[in-house]
Design an enzyme around this catalytic site. Structure first.
Site, PDB file in Angstrom:
ATOM      1  N   ALA A  86       0.829  -1.207   0.000  1.00 20.48           N
ATOM      2  CA  ALA A  86       0.000   0.000   0.000  1.00 20.48           C
ATOM      3  C   ALA A  86       0.861   1.255   0.000  1.00 20.48           C
ATOM      4  CB  ALA A  86      -0.922  -0.008   1.214  1.00 20.48           C
ATOM      5  N   TYR A  87       2.014   1.180   0.623  1.00 25.02           N
ATOM      6  CA  TYR A  87       2.931   2.320   0.634  1.00 25.02           C
ATOM      7  C   TYR A  87       3.364   2.655  -0.791  1.00 25.02           C
ATOM      8  CZ  TYR A  87       7.303   4.919   1.352  1.00 25.02           C
ATOM      9  OH  TYR A  87       8.292   5.861   1.298  1.00 25.02           O
ATOM     10  N   GLY A  88       3.781   1.632  -1.529  1.00 26.79           N
ATOM     11  CA  GLY A  88       4.205   1.852  -2.915  1.00 26.79           C
ATOM     12  C   GLY A  88       3.086   2.384  -3.781  1.00 26.79           C
TER      13      GLY A  88
END
Length: 242
Positions: A157-159
Site C-alpha cells: 500500500a505504501y508503494g
C-alpha cells in the site's frame, strides 16, 4: 531571514523528515504549523524550534487517517482566521508498516496507509487551496520515494500510495498553473539516515547514508523565492544543485 513572512503547514512534523523540515524552515524565519498525531513528538520539535530562537510554532494534533471532512475544514478555517493566508504546505506524513506481498495485505492496513499517504493530502489540498490563493506566492510540496516510485514488488500500500500521490501532485500542478500563485512540486529525498529507512532496512548500516539535515537546501529552495515559477517538477535531492 528570507522566510520571515511565510506560514507553512507541515504534516508528519513529529517524524524524521517532517521534524527536520520544520526546524530548517523555522530557523529561516518561517512560522510553522506542526501537524501530527503523536503529541510527545510534536512537543519535542516545538522545544527544538524555540531553543533555536526561531518563531514560536503552532502545535496542531491531528490524525490524517481518522479525521472527518469537517475536521479538515476546521483546520483550514483556523489557519485562515489566525493568519489570513498560507504560503506553504509540506506533505511529509507517511505510513509504512513493512514490505508485504499484495496477496497478504490486509484491508485495514491498506486503508490506513492510503488514508495517511494519499487521502489525507488530497483533503488537505482541497480545503487549503482557498487559503493558499490569498498569498501572492505559495508552495505545495509532496514527499515521494526514490524506490517506491518504481513500483517494486512487496512495496504494498505504501508503494501504491506514493505512485498515486505523484499523480495527484501532477494533476494539481496543472490545475493551479493558470493562477500563477501556487506552485506544486514533488520532492524525492533519496536514501537518507531516517527513522523510516531504519524501519524498512533494519539490517543495513544506514548511518553511512546522508543525514536528514542534508536535505535542508532542498526544503529552503522549494519554499523560498528561488522556486517561484517552478511547477509540476520532481526535485531529486540526490541531484539537486542551485
Amino acid at each position: 531571514m528570507p522566510l520571515s513572512h511565510q506560514v507553512i503547514l507541515i504534516t508528519g512534523a513529529g517524524g524524521g523528515l517532517g521534524a527536520t523540515a520544520a526546524l530548517t524552515l523555522a530557523k529561516r524565519g518561517a512560522h510553522v504549523i506542526l501537524l501530527d498525531n503523536k503529541i510527545p513528538k510534536l512537543e519535542a520539535v516545538y522545544d527544538k524550534i524555540v531553543e533555536a530562537g526561531a518563531p514560536e510554532p503552532i502545535l496542531y494534533p491531528f490524525d490524517l487517517a481518522g479525521a472527518s471532512e469537517n475536521d479538515f475544514q476546521e483546520l483550514a478555517n483556523r489557519i485562515d482566521e489566525k493568519y489570513g493566508s498560507l504560503q506553504g504546505v509540506l506533505h511529509s506524513a507517511v505510513e509504512f508498516s513493512g514490505f508485504t506481498p499484495i496477496s497478504l495485505l490486509g484491508t485495514k492496513e491498506w486503508g490506513h496507509a492510503l488514508n495517511v499517504n494519499l487521502n489525507g493530502p488530497f483533503l488537505l489540498c482541497r480545503v487549503l487551496l482557498p487559503v493558499l490563493q490569498k498569498s501572492p506566492h505559495a508552495s505545495i510540496v509532496f514527499i515521494s520515494d526514490s524506490s517506491a516510485r518504481n513500483a517494486p514488488a512487496y512495496s504494498g500500500a505504501y508503494g501504491v500510495s506514493k505512485f498515486a500521490v505523484e499523480g495527484l501532485a501532477k494533476i494539481l500542478a496543472e490545475e493551479v498553473e493558470s493562477t500563477g500563485k501556487i506552485r506544486v512540486n514533488i520532492m524525492v529525498p533519496g536514501p537518507v539516515d531516517s527513522p523510516l529507512r531504519k524501519k524498512a532496512y533494519p539490517g543495513v548500516d544506514n548511518s553511512k547514508l546522508p543525514s536528514m539535515e542534508s536535505l535542508a537546501p532542498v526544503y529552503l529552495y522549494l519554499f523560498g523565492p528561488q522556486s517561484i515559477g517552478v511547477n509540476g517538477q520532481v526535485i531529486d535531492a540526490r541531484t539537486f544543485h542551485l
